[in-house]
Every structure is written in structure tokens, then in C-alpha cells.
Write an enzyme that holds these catalytic residues in place. Structure first.
Site, mmCIF file in Angstrom:
data_model
loop_
_atom_site.group_PDB
_atom_site.id
_atom_site.type_symbol
_atom_site.label_atom_id
_atom_site.label_comp_id
_atom_site.label_asym_id
_atom_site.label_seq_id
_atom_site.Cartn_x
_atom_site.Cartn_y
_atom_site.Cartn_z
ATOM 1 C CB ILE A 111 -59.170 30.101 29.573
ATOM 2 C CG1 ILE A 111 -59.352 29.079 28.405
ATOM 3 C CG2 ILE A 111 -58.299 31.428 29.419
ATOM 4 C CD1 ILE A 111 -60.222 29.730 27.284
ATOM 5 C CB CYS A 112 -55.180 27.960 28.322
ATOM 6 S SG CYS A 112 -53.976 27.052 27.424
ATOM 7 C CB ALA A 113 -51.481 27.019 31.236
ATOM 8 C CE1 TYR B 140 -53.922 23.636 24.843
ATOM 9 C CE2 TYR B 140 -52.050 21.941 25.829
ATOM 10 C CZ TYR B 140 -52.579 22.596 24.616
ATOM 11 O OH TYR B 140 -52.295 22.508 23.334
ATOM 12 N N GLY C 231 -61.944 27.518 31.391
ATOM 13 C CA GLY C 231 -61.906 27.258 29.978
ATOM 14 C C GLY C 231 -60.816 26.384 29.554
#
Length: 205
Positions: A110-112, A132, A172
Site C-alpha cells: 500500500i501507498c509508496a 500513493y 492500496g
């Protein structure tokens, strides 16, 4: 009972790590948190990007010592910086993720982390993913433009989605999507019925 490991490295995004742990354990998944060494130093006490210390269940060295054991059913890689970069810098952790994916286990980030960690594993080849906003610079983490092009060939970014599922890959978007991302993991590992019960019991949106 399904088993999962959640990687933690100095500077991890706390929401993106704790939320999957919580929801997966509610679903009956056996979850272990694993401290990833930074600069060769392995410490079970890992501090997140917002200075929240978390004591991991075991270090990566301890996980690796289980050479005769079967792999878990899932590995979860939270984002946050420099947490994601610290995981991506650990060759053993990257190899573990590659092996998980190769054996058709669930890989989630998720994210980075989809860019910073998964980008260098080859997991994203010909896969749909999200991350992200603005995290598109694979070359910065894969060893240059040519290597990045090889490792991420055919990867398709799906923007503005809280999570994306593509076979045994779940990605994510960021901390605000941590709940939806986590519930996607629950549904994948435990089924829709279990996910529905947890959603109702935790009064989710």
C-alpha cells in the site's frame, strides 16, 4: 488457519500496518509482524513515521531461520517513508516477496510500497495496481530506467481507487484507504462471508 506476515521497517506508516493486522486477526488469520533490518541492524522495536514504536513479533532473521517451514499465505508491505525504502533496500526481504509471488501466495502493498518495494521485485509485470498519488518514479528504486522498464513491463496504474486486486496481488492507495485495503485482504484470505461479518461488527462506512 491462514497465515500472514506484515513487514515493519523504521519509518513505516502506522495506519497502513496496524489496520491490516487488526482486521486480519479479527478474521482469524494468524498474523506475525516482522522487523526488517536497516543498515544490517535488526531490532524488534520498530518506530513508525509518526514516532509510534511497535514491537514486532520477530525479526526477519528469525523468520528466515524457519527454512523448513512452509511460506505464509500472505505478505503485507505497508508504505510510509523511509519505511518502504528501508524494506526495498533489504535484499532478503525483496527475495522473500519474489518467492511468495512465484508460489502464488498473496502479495499486498500500500501507498509508496507498490512502487518503492514491489517495483524492484518484478511482481508488477503485466499487473494492474494502485499506489500513493505521484509515486510513479520506478527508475529511482529499480536501478535506472532500463531496469525499471524490464521489471514493470505491462504494469498498469489504476488511479483514484482505494485498492486494486489482480489475481494474487492487492495494492492500496494510501493511509485513508487502509481500511478498504485491509478488508480486501480479509475477503481474499477468508472469504466474503467473513469479510461481511467483520464489516458489520466494526461499524464500517
Amino acid at each position: 488457519m491462514a497465515k500472514a506476515v506484515v513487514f515493519l521497517a523504521e519509518g513505516f506508516e502506522e495506519i497502513e500496518a496496524i489496520t491490516p493486522i487488526d482486521y486480519l486477526r479479527r478474521a482469524g488469520v494468524q498474523v506475525e509482524t516482522v522487523a526488517i533490518p536497516v543498515g544490517g541492524k535488526a531490532d524488534a522495536l520498530v518506530t513508525g513515521s509518526h514516532k509510534i514504536p511497535v514491537k514486532a513479533d520477530l525479526t526477519f532473521d528469525e523468520l528466515a531461520m524457519r527454512s523448513g517451514d512452509e511460506l505464509p499465505d500472505a505478505v503485507v508491505v505497508p508504505g510510509g517513508m523511509p519505511g518502504a525504502a528501508n524494506i526495498g533496500s533489504c535484499e532478503l526481504a525483496v527475495d522473500f516477496i519474489k518467492n511468495m509471488f512465484k508460489q502464488n501466495k498473496l502479495v499486498a502493498a500500500i501507498c509508496a510500497a507498490p512502487v518503492v518495494v514491489l517495483g524492484k521485485t518484478g511482481v508488477l509485470r503485466n499487473k494492474k495496481y494502485t499506489c500513493y498519488p505521484g509515486m510513479k518514479q520506478f527508475a529511482d528504486y529499480c536501478g535506472g530506467e532500463e531496469k525499471a522498464a524490464q521489471l514493470t513491463a505491462g504494469a498498469v496504474l489504476v488511479p483514484d481507487q482505494p485498492f486494486v486486486v489482480d489475481q494474487n496481488l492487492i495494492t492500496g492507495r494510501g493511509p485513508g484507504a487502509a481500511e478498504q485495503f485491509s478488508m480486501a485482504l480479509v475477503e481474499f484470505l477468508c472469504g466474503a462471508e467473513s469479510a461481511a461479518k467483520i464489516k458489520a461488527g466494526s461499524v464500517q462506512r
